[in-house]
Design a protein around this motif. Sequence first.
Motif, PDB file in Angstrom:
ATOM      1  N   VAL A 122      37.787   9.300   9.107  1.00 23.07           N
ATOM      2  CA  VAL A 122      36.422   9.326   8.555  1.00 23.07           C
ATOM      3  C   VAL A 122      36.226   8.084   7.696  1.00 23.07           C
ATOM      4  CG1 VAL A 122      34.800  10.556   7.055  1.00 23.07           C
ATOM      5  CG2 VAL A 122      36.348  11.849   8.552  1.00 23.07           C
ATOM      6  N   VAL A 123      35.103   7.408   7.910  1.00 20.83           N
ATOM      7  CA  VAL A 123      34.746   6.240   7.097  1.00 20.83           C
ATOM      8  C   VAL A 123      33.463   6.558   6.349  1.00 20.83           C
ATOM      9  CG1 VAL A 123      34.089   3.793   7.110  1.00 20.83           C
ATOM     10  CG2 VAL A 123      35.850   4.628   8.690  1.00 20.83           C
ATOM     11  N   MET A 124      33.400   6.131   5.086  1.00 16.81           N
ATOM     12  CA  MET A 124      32.184   6.289   4.281  1.00 16.81           C
ATOM     13  C   MET A 124      31.768   4.926   3.739  1.00 16.81           C
ATOM     14  SD  MET A 124      33.138   9.759   2.166  1.00 16.81           S
ATOM     15  CE  MET A 124      33.645  11.264   3.017  1.00 16.81           C
ATOM     16  N   ILE A 125      30.486   4.628   3.818  1.00 18.11           N
ATOM     17  CA  ILE A 125      29.950   3.355   3.317  1.00 18.11           C
ATOM     18  C   ILE A 125      29.027   3.658   2.144  1.00 18.11           C
ATOM     19  CG2 ILE A 125      28.604   1.289   3.855  1.00 18.11           C
ATOM     20  CD1 ILE A 125      29.420   1.611   6.767  1.00 18.11           C
ATOM     21  N   GLN A 126      29.292   3.004   1.015  1.00 19.57           N
ATOM     22  CA  GLN A 126      28.532   3.240  -0.196  1.00 19.57           C
ATOM     23  C   GLN A 126      27.305   2.326  -0.297  1.00 19.57           C
ATOM     24  OE1 GLN A 126      30.463   6.044  -0.338  1.00 19.57           O
ATOM     25  NE2 GLN A 126      29.779   5.934  -2.467  1.00 19.57           N
ATOM     26  N   CYS A 127      26.405   2.691  -1.220  1.00 20.00           N
ATOM     27  CA  CYS A 127      25.224   1.877  -1.577  1.00 20.00           C
ATOM     28  C   CYS A 127      24.327   1.590  -0.376  1.00 20.00           C
ATOM     29  CB  CYS A 127      25.649   0.560  -2.240  1.00 20.00           C
ATOM     30  SG  CYS A 127      26.532   0.768  -3.785  1.00 20.00           S
ATOM     31  N   VAL A 128      24.100   2.598   0.446  1.00 15.38           N
ATOM     32  CA  VAL A 128      23.191   2.445   1.587  1.00 15.38           C
ATOM     33  C   VAL A 128      21.774   2.770   1.106  1.00 15.38           C
ATOM     34  CG1 VAL A 128      22.595   3.249   3.903  1.00 15.38           C
ATOM     35  CG2 VAL A 128      25.002   3.039   3.226  1.00 15.38           C
ATOM     36  N   GLY A 129      20.911   1.779   1.122  1.00 15.11           N
ATOM     37  CA  GLY A 129      19.537   1.993   0.677  1.00 15.11           C
ATOM     38  C   GLY A 129      19.350   1.929  -0.823  1.00 15.11           C
ATOM     39  N   SER A 130      20.336   1.456  -1.565  1.00 12.67           N
ATOM     40  CA  SER A 130      20.180   1.266  -3.007  1.00 12.67           C
ATOM     41  C   SER A 130      20.946   0.007  -3.425  1.00 12.67           C
ATOM     42  CB  SER A 130      20.677   2.485  -3.798  1.00 12.67           C
ATOM     43  OG  SER A 130      22.033   2.751  -3.513  1.00 12.67           O
ATOM     44  N   ARG A 131      20.648  -0.447  -4.637  1.00 10.96           N
ATOM     45  CA  ARG A 131      21.221  -1.689  -5.158  1.00 10.96           C
ATOM     46  C   ARG A 131      20.928  -2.874  -4.225  1.00 10.96           C
ATOM     47  NH1 ARG A 131      27.186  -1.429  -6.603  1.00 10.96           N
ATOM     48  NH2 ARG A 131      26.624  -3.197  -7.908  1.00 10.96           N
ATOM     49  N   ASN A 132      19.685  -2.906  -3.738  1.00  7.69           N
ATOM     50  CA  ASN A 132      19.240  -4.019  -2.912  1.00  7.69           C
ATOM     51  C   ASN A 132      17.851  -4.459  -3.395  1.00  7.69           C
ATOM     52  OD1 ASN A 132      17.441  -2.070  -1.899  1.00  7.69           O
ATOM     53  ND2 ASN A 132      18.737  -1.624  -0.134  1.00  7.69           N
ATOM     54  N   GLU A 133      17.228  -5.387  -2.688  1.00  8.05           N
ATOM     55  CA  GLU A 133      15.942  -5.904  -3.142  1.00  8.05           C
ATOM     56  C   GLU A 133      14.856  -4.832  -3.132  1.00  8.05           C
ATOM     57  OE1 GLU A 133      14.778  -9.374  -1.025  1.00  8.05           O
ATOM     58  OE2 GLU A 133      16.521 -10.560  -1.632  1.00  8.05           O
ATOM     59  N   GLU A 134      14.863  -3.965  -2.129  1.00  6.55           N
ATOM     60  CA  GLU A 134      13.840  -2.923  -2.027  1.00  6.55           C
ATOM     61  C   GLU A 134      14.044  -1.825  -3.072  1.00  6.55           C
ATOM     62  OE1 GLU A 134      15.702  -3.900   0.656  1.00  6.55           O
ATOM     63  OE2 GLU A 134      14.168  -5.279   1.426  1.00  6.55           O
ATOM     64  N   ASN A 135      15.288  -1.503  -3.382  1.00  5.32           N
ATOM     65  CA  ASN A 135      15.600  -0.445  -4.337  1.00  5.32           C
ATOM     66  C   ASN A 135      16.794  -0.884  -5.191  1.00  5.32           C
ATOM     67  OD1 ASN A 135      15.847   1.960  -5.729  1.00  5.32           O
ATOM     68  ND2 ASN A 135      16.832   3.066  -4.049  1.00  5.32           N
ATOM     69  N   PRO A 136      16.519  -1.602  -6.286  1.00  5.14           N
ATOM     70  CA  PRO A 136      17.616  -2.173  -7.085  1.00  5.14           C
ATOM     71  C   PRO A 136      18.406  -1.151  -7.885  1.00  5.14           C
ATOM     72  CG  PRO A 136      15.503  -2.616  -8.130  1.00  5.14           C
ATOM     73  CD  PRO A 136      15.200  -2.005  -6.797  1.00  5.14           C
ATOM     74  N   ASN A 137      17.930   0.103  -7.961  1.00  2.28           N
ATOM     75  CA  ASN A 137      18.607   1.119  -8.772  1.00  2.28           C
ATOM     76  C   ASN A 137      19.952   1.522  -8.176  1.00  2.28           C
ATOM     77  OD1 ASN A 137      16.473   1.792 -10.778  1.00  2.28           O
ATOM     78  ND2 ASN A 137      15.343   2.374  -8.944  1.00  2.28           N
ATOM     79  N   CYS A 138      20.902   1.841  -9.052  1.00  3.39           N
ATOM     80  CA  CYS A 138      22.068   2.624  -8.645  1.00  3.39           C
ATOM     81  C   CYS A 138      21.625   4.080  -8.665  1.00  3.39           C
ATOM     82  CB  CYS A 138      23.230   2.411  -9.609  1.00  3.39           C
ATOM     83  SG  CYS A 138      24.609   3.569  -9.364  1.00  3.39           S
ATOM     84  N   SER A 139      21.871   4.802  -7.586  1.00  3.36           N
ATOM     85  CA  SER A 139      21.400   6.189  -7.498  1.00  3.36           C
ATOM     86  C   SER A 139      22.276   7.172  -8.268  1.00  3.36           C
ATOM     87  CB  SER A 139      21.279   6.607  -6.034  1.00  3.36           C
ATOM     88  OG  SER A 139      20.246   5.882  -5.411  1.00  3.36           O
ATOM     89  N   ARG A 140      23.397   6.712  -8.796  1.00  4.51           N
ATOM     90  CA  ARG A 140      24.239   7.453  -9.743  1.00  4.51           C
ATOM     91  C   ARG A 140      25.022   8.626  -9.150  1.00  4.51           C
ATOM     92  NH1 ARG A 140      23.413   6.190 -15.090  1.00  4.51           N
ATOM     93  NH2 ARG A 140      24.338   8.179 -15.707  1.00  4.51           N
ATOM     94  N   ILE A 141      24.590   9.162  -8.023  1.00  2.00           N
ATOM     95  CA  ILE A 141      25.280  10.337  -7.476  1.00  2.00           C
ATOM     96  C   ILE A 141      26.030  10.023  -6.183  1.00  2.00           C
ATOM     97  CG2 ILE A 141      23.942  12.158  -8.561  1.00  2.00           C
ATOM     98  CD1 ILE A 141      23.035  11.010  -5.110  1.00  2.00           C
TER      99      ILE A 141
END
Length: 282
Positions: A122-141
């Motif tokens: 199993v592979v998991m990729i973090q920060c998908v759809g966050s911490r980027n130009e469109e959504n700079p927030n860290c989603s924290r969870i």
Amino acid sequence: MVEKEEQLGGLAHRLTATIEGANIGQYLQALIQKTSSHPNIQVMTQSLIVGFSGFKGNFTTEILVGPGMYSRKIEHGVVILATGAGEYRPQEFLYGENEHVMTQLEIADRLEKKGAADLEQVVMIQCVGSRNEENPNCSRICCQTAVKNALHIKKDNPQTEVFILYRDIRTYGLMEDYYAEARRLGVLFFRFKAEEPPRVESSANGVMVTFRDHVLNRDLAVEADLLGLSAGMVAEDTEELAAILKVARNAEGYYMEAHVKLRPVDMATDGIFVCGTAHSPK
């Protein structure tokens, strides 16, 4: 209590358990029952706010209630905005194209129903759809959810190899203990740069994930039975509601407090307050 959906609870209906092991579904149902049966709380589901006027202590809100959309006006003293947030729907990493690619919420649901006995890698990729130009927030969870699911997999099937590809691991507060436990159980963590994200391709048995190992200074490839995307948190669509209430939102769609330090739950308009993920990822 005004709810636009058919039932209270929002995104919490898709959650299974906390990282500590508490059953979210049972807690949610008990809370809904307690709220709905309280003599001083009236719940209006499938309802929309269409008008708002007044000032602190003397507001009037016009609501279209229920499937019949009948109009009702309510006089009240304060407003609490609890519109929540949702899960980002990935556009990347073959999500929606390959059945072996899921979000972390979907993985948690799969593990709850089927377990991990049939999973080898199993592979998991973090920060998908966050911490980027469109959504700079860290989603924290996202990090704690990935660690939670990784622990579930390893305890269900210790032979499963779990790889977590991350930019930064942000397990806030005491959640660091679970990250350390995941390392002890053999979960492998690999860091990647934002400008060099993992590459994902469909394979005969699942997905092939290629990423750069900065210790070996070479690319590694893993054929995974399951690819988990730690999809970020996004604000609910509250543009129309914000216009009706005349309250401010930030560029990401979250409500803005009057003062980040001195009045963190007050809106600029006296008598209007914000709570939970309607304000920001928490």
